[in-house]
Design a protein around this motif. Structure first.
Motif, PDB file in Angstrom:
ATOM      1  N   LEU A 185     -13.664  -1.181 -10.849  1.00 37.81           N
ATOM      2  CA  LEU A 185     -12.991   0.317 -10.731  1.00 37.81           C
ATOM      3  C   LEU A 185     -11.779  -0.961 -10.589  1.00 37.81           C
ATOM      4  CD1 LEU A 185     -15.671  -0.748  -7.442  1.00 37.81           C
ATOM      5  CD2 LEU A 185     -15.309   1.390  -8.801  1.00 37.81           C
ATOM      6  N   ARG A 244     -12.817   7.994 -13.745  1.00 37.47           N
ATOM      7  CA  ARG A 244     -13.593   6.937 -13.830  1.00 37.47           C
ATOM      8  C   ARG A 244     -14.044   6.127 -13.022  1.00 37.47           C
ATOM      9  NH1 ARG A 244     -12.451   3.487 -19.557  1.00 37.47           N
ATOM     10  NH2 ARG A 244     -14.630   2.131 -19.305  1.00 37.47           N
ATOM     11  N   SER A 245     -13.087   5.849 -12.129  1.00 40.76           N
ATOM     12  CA  SER A 245     -13.077   4.533 -11.576  1.00 40.76           C
ATOM     13  C   SER A 245     -13.945   5.575 -10.019  1.00 40.76           C
ATOM     14  CB  SER A 245     -11.825   3.719 -10.604  1.00 40.76           C
ATOM     15  OG  SER A 245     -11.160   2.875 -11.087  1.00 40.76           O
ATOM     16  N   LEU A 246     -14.150   6.568  -9.754  1.00 40.60           N
ATOM     17  CA  LEU A 246     -14.923   7.586  -8.497  1.00 40.60           C
ATOM     18  C   LEU A 246     -16.529   7.357  -9.867  1.00 40.60           C
ATOM     19  CD1 LEU A 246     -12.317   9.985  -7.888  1.00 40.60           C
ATOM     20  CD2 LEU A 246     -13.662   8.769  -6.400  1.00 40.60           C
ATOM     21  N   VAL A 248       0.701   9.149  -2.194  1.00 39.24           N
ATOM     22  CA  VAL A 248      -0.256   9.216  -2.369  1.00 39.24           C
ATOM     23  C   VAL A 248      -0.496  11.006  -2.637  1.00 39.24           C
ATOM     24  CG1 VAL A 248      -2.952   9.496  -1.654  1.00 39.24           C
ATOM     25  CG2 VAL A 248      -1.317   7.674  -1.062  1.00 39.24           C
ATOM     26  N   ARG A 275      -8.389   8.021 -14.890  1.00 43.72           N
ATOM     27  CA  ARG A 275      -8.633   6.924 -14.501  1.00 43.72           C
ATOM     28  C   ARG A 275      -9.112   6.666 -13.610  1.00 43.72           C
ATOM     29  NH1 ARG A 275      -3.487   3.905 -15.104  1.00 43.72           N
ATOM     30  NH2 ARG A 275      -4.365   2.682 -13.607  1.00 43.72           N
ATOM     31  N   ALA A 276      -8.748   7.875 -12.271  1.00 42.16           N
ATOM     32  CA  ALA A 276      -8.869   7.710 -10.678  1.00 42.16           C
ATOM     33  C   ALA A 276     -10.777   8.532 -11.696  1.00 42.16           C
ATOM     34  CB  ALA A 276      -8.556   8.481 -10.572  1.00 42.16           C
ATOM     35  N   MET A 301       0.874  -1.698  -0.380  1.00 41.56           N
ATOM     36  CA  MET A 301       0.223   0.001  -0.402  1.00 41.56           C
ATOM     37  C   MET A 301       1.184   1.492   0.054  1.00 41.56           C
ATOM     38  SD  MET A 301      -2.917   0.637   0.084  1.00 41.56           S
ATOM     39  CE  MET A 301      -2.766   1.655  -1.282  1.00 41.56           C
ATOM     40  N   ALA A 302       0.089   2.064  -0.609  1.00 44.92           N
ATOM     41  CA  ALA A 302       1.514   3.369  -0.944  1.00 44.92           C
ATOM     42  C   ALA A 302       1.679   3.840   0.194  1.00 44.92           C
ATOM     43  CB  ALA A 302       0.785   4.146  -1.917  1.00 44.92           C
ATOM     44  N   ALA A 329       0.902  11.391  -6.163  1.00 44.68           N
ATOM     45  CA  ALA A 329       0.559  11.442  -7.216  1.00 44.68           C
ATOM     46  C   ALA A 329      -1.345  11.964  -7.563  1.00 44.68           C
ATOM     47  CB  ALA A 329      -0.099   9.606  -6.767  1.00 44.68           C
ATOM     48  N   ALA A 330      -1.833  12.383  -6.078  1.00 48.73           N
ATOM     49  CA  ALA A 330      -2.712  13.061  -6.245  1.00 48.73           C
ATOM     50  C   ALA A 330      -3.159  14.283  -6.743  1.00 48.73           C
ATOM     51  CB  ALA A 330      -3.611  13.005  -5.417  1.00 48.73           C
ATOM     52  N   VAL A 390      -3.235   8.837 -15.339  1.00 44.63           N
ATOM     53  CA  VAL A 390      -3.691   8.412 -14.336  1.00 44.63           C
ATOM     54  C   VAL A 390      -5.277   9.771 -13.726  1.00 44.63           C
ATOM     55  CG1 VAL A 390      -2.859   8.737 -11.898  1.00 44.63           C
ATOM     56  CG2 VAL A 390      -1.433   8.706 -13.630  1.00 44.63           C
ATOM     57  N   SER A 428      -5.002   7.136  -6.143  1.00 41.85           N
ATOM     58  CA  SER A 428      -4.077   8.385  -7.166  1.00 41.85           C
ATOM     59  C   SER A 428      -4.593   9.445  -6.286  1.00 41.85           C
ATOM     60  CB  SER A 428      -3.863   8.584  -8.730  1.00 41.85           C
ATOM     61  OG  SER A 428      -5.244   8.707  -9.203  1.00 41.85           O
ATOM     62  N   VAL A 481     -17.879   4.911 -11.700  1.00 43.56           N
ATOM     63  CA  VAL A 481     -18.426   3.821 -11.230  1.00 43.56           C
ATOM     64  C   VAL A 481     -18.256   3.528  -9.790  1.00 43.56           C
ATOM     65  CG1 VAL A 481     -17.543   1.363 -11.753  1.00 43.56           C
ATOM     66  CG2 VAL A 481     -16.507   2.972 -13.113  1.00 43.56           C
ATOM     67  N   LEU A 482     -16.850   3.489  -8.858  1.00 45.70           N
ATOM     68  CA  LEU A 482     -17.322   3.470  -7.105  1.00 45.70           C
ATOM     69  C   LEU A 482     -18.830   4.022  -7.053  1.00 45.70           C
ATOM     70  CD1 LEU A 482     -16.832   2.351  -4.724  1.00 45.70           C
ATOM     71  CD2 LEU A 482     -15.108   4.297  -3.918  1.00 45.70           C
ATOM     72  N   LEU A 542     -22.377   2.325  -5.106  1.00 48.23           N
ATOM     73  CA  LEU A 542     -22.584   2.717  -4.151  1.00 48.23           C
ATOM     74  C   LEU A 542     -24.334   3.079  -4.325  1.00 48.23           C
ATOM     75  CD1 LEU A 542     -19.495   4.516  -2.459  1.00 48.23           C
ATOM     76  CD2 LEU A 542     -20.557   2.075  -2.403  1.00 48.23           C
ATOM     77  N   ALA A 566      -5.786   3.983  -9.517  1.00 43.59           N
ATOM     78  CA  ALA A 566      -6.182   5.275  -9.805  1.00 43.59           C
ATOM     79  C   ALA A 566      -6.475   5.523  -9.020  1.00 43.59           C
ATOM     80  CB  ALA A 566      -7.068   4.821 -10.944  1.00 43.59           C
TER      81      ALA A 566
END
Lengths: 77, 178
Positions: B71, A24-26, A7, A21-22, A1-2, A10-11, A18, B78, A28-29, A33, B75
């Motif tokens: 997911l 997009r994943s958010l 983190v 993709r973050a 784990m970073a 990266a943010a 990067v 980050s 989806v999450l 939920l 990413a």
């Protein structure tokens, strides 16, 4: 784990591959939920009105998305 | 058309479906056909590999171009989100697999559809076989179909990896004619 510093670095990364993709994943999450929470609220007898209010959308919007036609939470009866 | 496919060619189509599923794609595209071709143990697959294509690298390229529809833990890290922590919290309340893709669950047993381009590739593989007076369609003909179709993600991967399509076509023709 970073670790936290990693983190944070990266943010702050300006690499679009990067960052995008973050995002997009958010998205989806959030969708996953939302399905869980709406399902749970319905199971506990909440009205669409009450659910919509807390989600900050119109009753029609939440009803259309989850109660209509082929949605995951359509009525089974 | 499919009745003329050799066992290897059928394995490519079935394999492409598997590749699509692993990459969480709702459809089978040219890139999944390419990946399935590379995993074959045939002379044609050997030609592709000789031209510098490996399944691992191609799969990584595909994810880079399309992103993951699932997911993406890296990413999310980050932006400071620990997906494992989110998952275990949600599963504690809603049960195991609560955060899994509902569509993926439904699609797990069903067949994924081919994209129009992937379909075109398979049609072109038939034409390649006919042009070479081959009675059956082999995985090599599917590879030629990919090159003939000339577009799509598979071709982008080939192009970015510096593969010369003309050279590759020639080499495939050599092993198919031998």
């Amino acid at each position: 784990m970073a670790d936290t510093a990693e983190v944070a670095t990266a943010a702050g990364s300006k690499d679009p591959s990067v960052g995008l993709r973050a995002v997009r994943s958010l998205r989806v999450l959030v969708e996953r939920l939302e399905v869980l929470q709406v399902q749970n609220a319905r199971d506990q007898g909440w009205t669409w009105e009450q659910i919509a209010q807390l989600l900050g959308v119109t009753r029609q919007a939440v009803h259309k998305k989850y109660a209509g036609g082929r949605g995951p939470l359509r009525r089974k009866d | 058309m499919f009745e003329r496919f050799t066992r290897e060619a059928r394995e490519v189509v079935v394999g492409a479906q598997h590749e699509a599923r692993v990459l969480h794609s709702p459809t089978i595209g040219t890139e999944h056909l390419l990946l399935a071709l590379l995993r074959q143990q045939t002379p044609s697959a050997a030609v592709l590999i000789r031209h510098g294509l490996t399944p691992e690298e191609v799969a990584a390229d595909v994810v880079r171009f399309t992103g993951s529809a699932d997911l993406d833990a890296d990413a999310l890290t980050s932006v400071g989100i620990d997906l494992d922590a989110v998952r275990s919290t949600v599963e504690a309340a809603f049960g195991p697999g609560a955060l899994d893709d509902p569509k993926q669950k439904a699609a797990r047993n069903g067949h994924l559809p081919l994209t129009p381009r992937a379909k075109k590739v398979l049609e072109l593989s038939l034409r390649e076989a006919i042009a070479m007076r081959s009675r059956s369609i082999t995985d090599g003909h599917i590879a030629l179909g990919l090159l003939r179709e000339g577009e799509g993600l598979a071709m982008k991967v080939l192009h970015d990896r510096g593969v010369d399509p003309v050279n590759l076509r020639q080499d495939l023709g050599l092993v198919l004619n031998s």
